[in-house]
Design a protein around this motif. Sequence first.
Motif, PDB file in Angstrom:
ATOM      1  N   TRP A 226      22.249 -61.516 -97.703  1.00 15.01           N
ATOM      2  CA  TRP A 226      22.088 -62.454 -96.599  1.00 15.01           C
ATOM      3  C   TRP A 226      20.615 -62.829 -96.479  1.00 15.01           C
ATOM      4  CZ3 TRP A 226      25.346 -64.821 -93.012  1.00 15.01           C
ATOM      5  CH2 TRP A 226      24.708 -65.470 -91.972  1.00 15.01           C
ATOM      6  N   ASN A 227      20.339 -64.123 -96.555  1.00 18.44           N
ATOM      7  CA  ASN A 227      18.983 -64.626 -96.369  1.00 18.44           C
ATOM      8  C   ASN A 227      19.035 -65.878 -95.510  1.00 18.44           C
ATOM      9  OD1 ASN A 227      17.102 -62.975 -98.226  1.00 18.44           O
ATOM     10  ND2 ASN A 227      18.802 -63.494 -99.582  1.00 18.44           N
ATOM     11  N   TRP A 228      18.016 -66.053 -94.688  1.00 21.00           N
ATOM     12  CA  TRP A 228      17.958 -67.194 -93.778  1.00 21.00           C
ATOM     13  C   TRP A 228      16.884 -68.160 -94.250  1.00 21.00           C
ATOM     14  CZ3 TRP A 228      21.312 -68.462 -90.067  1.00 21.00           C
ATOM     15  CH2 TRP A 228      20.963 -69.455 -89.156  1.00 21.00           C
ATOM     16  N   VAL A 229      17.251 -69.432 -94.449  1.00 12.79           N
ATOM     17  CA  VAL A 229      16.305 -70.458 -94.872  1.00 12.79           C
ATOM     18  C   VAL A 229      16.468 -71.668 -93.969  1.00 12.79           C
ATOM     19  CG1 VAL A 229      15.666 -72.068 -96.702  1.00 12.79           C
ATOM     20  CG2 VAL A 229      16.215 -69.698 -97.278  1.00 12.79           C
ATOM     21  N   LEU A 230      15.386 -72.052 -93.313  1.00 19.42           N
ATOM     22  CA  LEU A 230      15.390 -73.160 -92.357  1.00 19.42           C
ATOM     23  C   LEU A 230      16.368 -72.857 -91.229  1.00 19.42           C
ATOM     24  CD1 LEU A 230      15.127 -76.139 -94.886  1.00 19.42           C
ATOM     25  CD2 LEU A 230      13.298 -75.087 -93.555  1.00 19.42           C
ATOM     26  N   ASP A 231      17.451 -73.602 -91.134  1.00 22.46           N
ATOM     27  CA  ASP A 231      18.359 -73.429 -90.004  1.00 22.46           C
ATOM     28  C   ASP A 231      19.744 -72.935 -90.407  1.00 22.46           C
ATOM     29  OD1 ASP A 231      18.744 -75.777 -91.367  1.00 22.46           O
ATOM     30  OD2 ASP A 231      19.180 -76.994 -89.606  1.00 22.46           O
ATOM     31  N   ASN A 232      19.823 -72.314 -91.594  1.00 21.77           N
ATOM     32  CA  ASN A 232      21.114 -71.828 -92.084  1.00 21.77           C
ATOM     33  C   ASN A 232      20.927 -70.611 -92.987  1.00 21.77           C
ATOM     34  OD1 ASN A 232      22.832 -74.443 -91.448  1.00 21.77           O
ATOM     35  ND2 ASN A 232      21.021 -75.139 -92.557  1.00 21.77           N
ATOM     36  N   GLU A 233      22.040 -69.933 -93.234  1.00 21.78           N
ATOM     37  CA  GLU A 233      22.054 -68.960 -94.314  1.00 21.78           C
ATOM     38  C   GLU A 233      21.670 -69.689 -95.602  1.00 21.78           C
ATOM     39  OE1 GLU A 233      23.345 -66.921 -97.733  1.00 21.78           O
ATOM     40  OE2 GLU A 233      24.428 -68.690 -97.016  1.00 21.78           O
ATOM     41  N   ARG A 234      20.938 -69.010 -96.486  1.00 22.91           N
ATOM     42  CA  ARG A 234      20.280 -69.688 -97.611  1.00 22.91           C
ATOM     43  C   ARG A 234      21.235 -70.495 -98.480  1.00 22.91           C
ATOM     44  NH1 ARG A 234      17.467 -67.285-102.977  1.00 22.91           N
ATOM     45  NH2 ARG A 234      19.190 -65.832-102.745  1.00 22.91           N
ATOM     46  N   MET A 235      22.383 -69.945 -98.842  1.00 24.56           N
ATOM     47  CA  MET A 235      23.295 -70.687 -99.719  1.00 24.56           C
ATOM     48  C   MET A 235      23.851 -71.926 -99.037  1.00 24.56           C
ATOM     49  SD  MET A 235      25.302 -67.810-101.975  1.00 24.56           S
ATOM     50  CE  MET A 235      25.153 -66.464-100.806  1.00 24.56           C
ATOM     51  N   VAL A 236      24.023 -71.859 -97.712  1.00 20.14           N
ATOM     52  CA  VAL A 236      24.458 -73.042 -96.963  1.00 20.14           C
ATOM     53  C   VAL A 236      23.359 -74.108 -97.016  1.00 20.14           C
ATOM     54  CG1 VAL A 236      25.107 -73.935 -94.700  1.00 20.14           C
ATOM     55  CG2 VAL A 236      26.008 -71.736 -95.478  1.00 20.14           C
ATOM     56  N   THR A 237      22.109 -73.699 -96.799  1.00 20.12           N
ATOM     57  CA  THR A 237      20.992 -74.651 -96.844  1.00 20.12           C
ATOM     58  C   THR A 237      20.884 -75.314 -98.204  1.00 20.12           C
ATOM     59  OG1 THR A 237      19.683 -73.573 -95.123  1.00 20.12           O
ATOM     60  CG2 THR A 237      18.480 -74.851 -96.756  1.00 20.12           C
ATOM     61  N   VAL A 238      20.874 -74.516 -99.267  1.00 21.00           N
ATOM     62  CA  VAL A 238      20.624 -75.051-100.614  1.00 21.00           C
ATOM     63  C   VAL A 238      21.835 -75.772-101.174  1.00 21.00           C
ATOM     64  CG1 VAL A 238      20.115 -74.430-103.012  1.00 21.00           C
ATOM     65  CG2 VAL A 238      18.835 -73.359-101.147  1.00 21.00           C
ATOM     66  N   ASN A 239      22.986 -75.124-101.160  1.00 23.31           N
ATOM     67  CA  ASN A 239      24.160 -75.650-101.848  1.00 23.31           C
ATOM     68  C   ASN A 239      24.888 -76.740-101.075  1.00 23.31           C
ATOM     69  OD1 ASN A 239      23.480 -73.572-103.559  1.00 23.31           O
ATOM     70  ND2 ASN A 239      25.296 -72.337-103.155  1.00 23.31           N
ATOM     71  N   VAL A 240      24.660 -76.783 -99.758  1.00 25.23           N
ATOM     72  CA  VAL A 240      25.371 -77.772 -98.944  1.00 25.23           C
ATOM     73  C   VAL A 240      24.403 -78.736 -98.252  1.00 25.23           C
ATOM     74  CG1 VAL A 240      27.011 -78.156 -97.065  1.00 25.23           C
ATOM     75  CG2 VAL A 240      27.293 -76.182 -98.584  1.00 25.23           C
ATOM     76  N   ILE A 241      23.594 -78.241 -97.341  1.00 29.40           N
ATOM     77  CA  ILE A 241      22.812 -79.138 -96.495  1.00 29.40           C
ATOM     78  C   ILE A 241      21.814 -79.952 -97.321  1.00 29.40           C
ATOM     79  CG2 ILE A 241      21.408 -79.364 -94.436  1.00 29.40           C
ATOM     80  CD1 ILE A 241      24.221 -78.149 -93.989  1.00 29.40           C
ATOM     81  N   SER A 242      20.944 -79.295 -98.070  1.00 21.70           N
ATOM     82  CA  SER A 242      19.944 -80.024 -98.858  1.00 21.70           C
ATOM     83  C   SER A 242      20.581 -80.845 -99.970  1.00 21.70           C
ATOM     84  CB  SER A 242      18.926 -79.048 -99.450  1.00 21.70           C
ATOM     85  OG  SER A 242      18.041 -78.579 -98.468  1.00 21.70           O
ATOM     86  N   THR A 243      21.636 -80.311-100.550  1.00 18.20           N
ATOM     87  CA  THR A 243      22.321 -81.031-101.630  1.00 18.20           C
ATOM     88  C   THR A 243      22.867 -82.360-101.128  1.00 18.20           C
ATOM     89  OG1 THR A 243      22.853 -79.065-102.926  1.00 18.20           O
ATOM     90  CG2 THR A 243      24.320 -80.953-103.171  1.00 18.20           C
TER      91      THR A 243
END
Length: 334
Positions: A129-146
């Motif tokens: 579990w890692n937190w990046v910006l405003d989400n769990e890291r995989m959510v941020t990278v794989n979904v939001i930023s993508t």
Amino acid sequence: MPGGDGTPGHMARFIGAQLFGNCPKPTQSFAGQTVIITGSNTGLGFEAAKYVVGLGCAKLIIAVRSVEKGESAKRSIVQTTGCDPKVIDVWPIDLTSYDSVRTFADRVDRELDRVDVLLENAAVASVEWNWVLDNERMVTVNVISTFLLAFLVLPKLKETASKFNTKPHLTFVTSDTHFLVDFKEKDAPEGIFNRLNDKTKSIKNQSERYPTTKLIQVFIVREMAARLAKQSTSVIINCTNPGLCQSELSRELDGLQIRAAKFVLARTAEEGSRNLIAAAAGGNETHGQYLDMGKVKTPATVVVGAGGAETQRRLYTELMEKLDMIVPRVSANL
């Protein structure tokens, strides 16, 4: 036994596909096209980059976190393909930073006359579990930023379609692991992303997080395509499964079970990359579709079964709210 469609029959088909099935080597020309590939300094993205250059693209943007590693990849591609070094540019992008995504997209709009393919390959997989910006890291990278990148570049893709009378492609690299999760978060009363970002409720299921983010990609691709089709299918939007491959994606999952599975079943990165190229060159029939071994396939039951359409709309609405908070009205770019 895995969740979702992870029955013995499904697992047998997966093993058979890994051992005996794959795309043929691509031959369709990319002549005159400008192609952007994220995460293209290693693995699938790197092999896909070699293919599009070998198939004649006019400009390739290697979009990577490390410019130094990107330049090294560029030198290798030039040496392998014999292409003019001027065909390839290396641009920085970091999917753990929304500012970086915006800067990259602004540069696309400012410096590129056209974009024929945006191939979103970059992703992260972990059991931590890692937190990046405003989400769990995989959510941020794989979904939001993508998807933030996708919506920011969509106007250029549409402009290319109109200006050059072509059908640009917006392709997401997903995974057949999306078949293996139940996606219990879909019914969360507090919201899907709120539940995914609640460590106390998610940490026990962290091993499902990567396939869950890939499942979300399939849902969002289908909804984007459906909404774009209401106006005109000027851009082909699809997603593709490369299968289990020898790549750096699993570097944070490097346990004995993963190493054994890769040793026995994994395709080479080159073999997996053929699936990326098949989608990035796919016809109208691939719009909104999930591709596997270069062909349109039916995604997981949670996507196409009872309640799937409602979950799809709910996910899309929640995601657009998050994207519009990062870049006001970016959702209108579809």
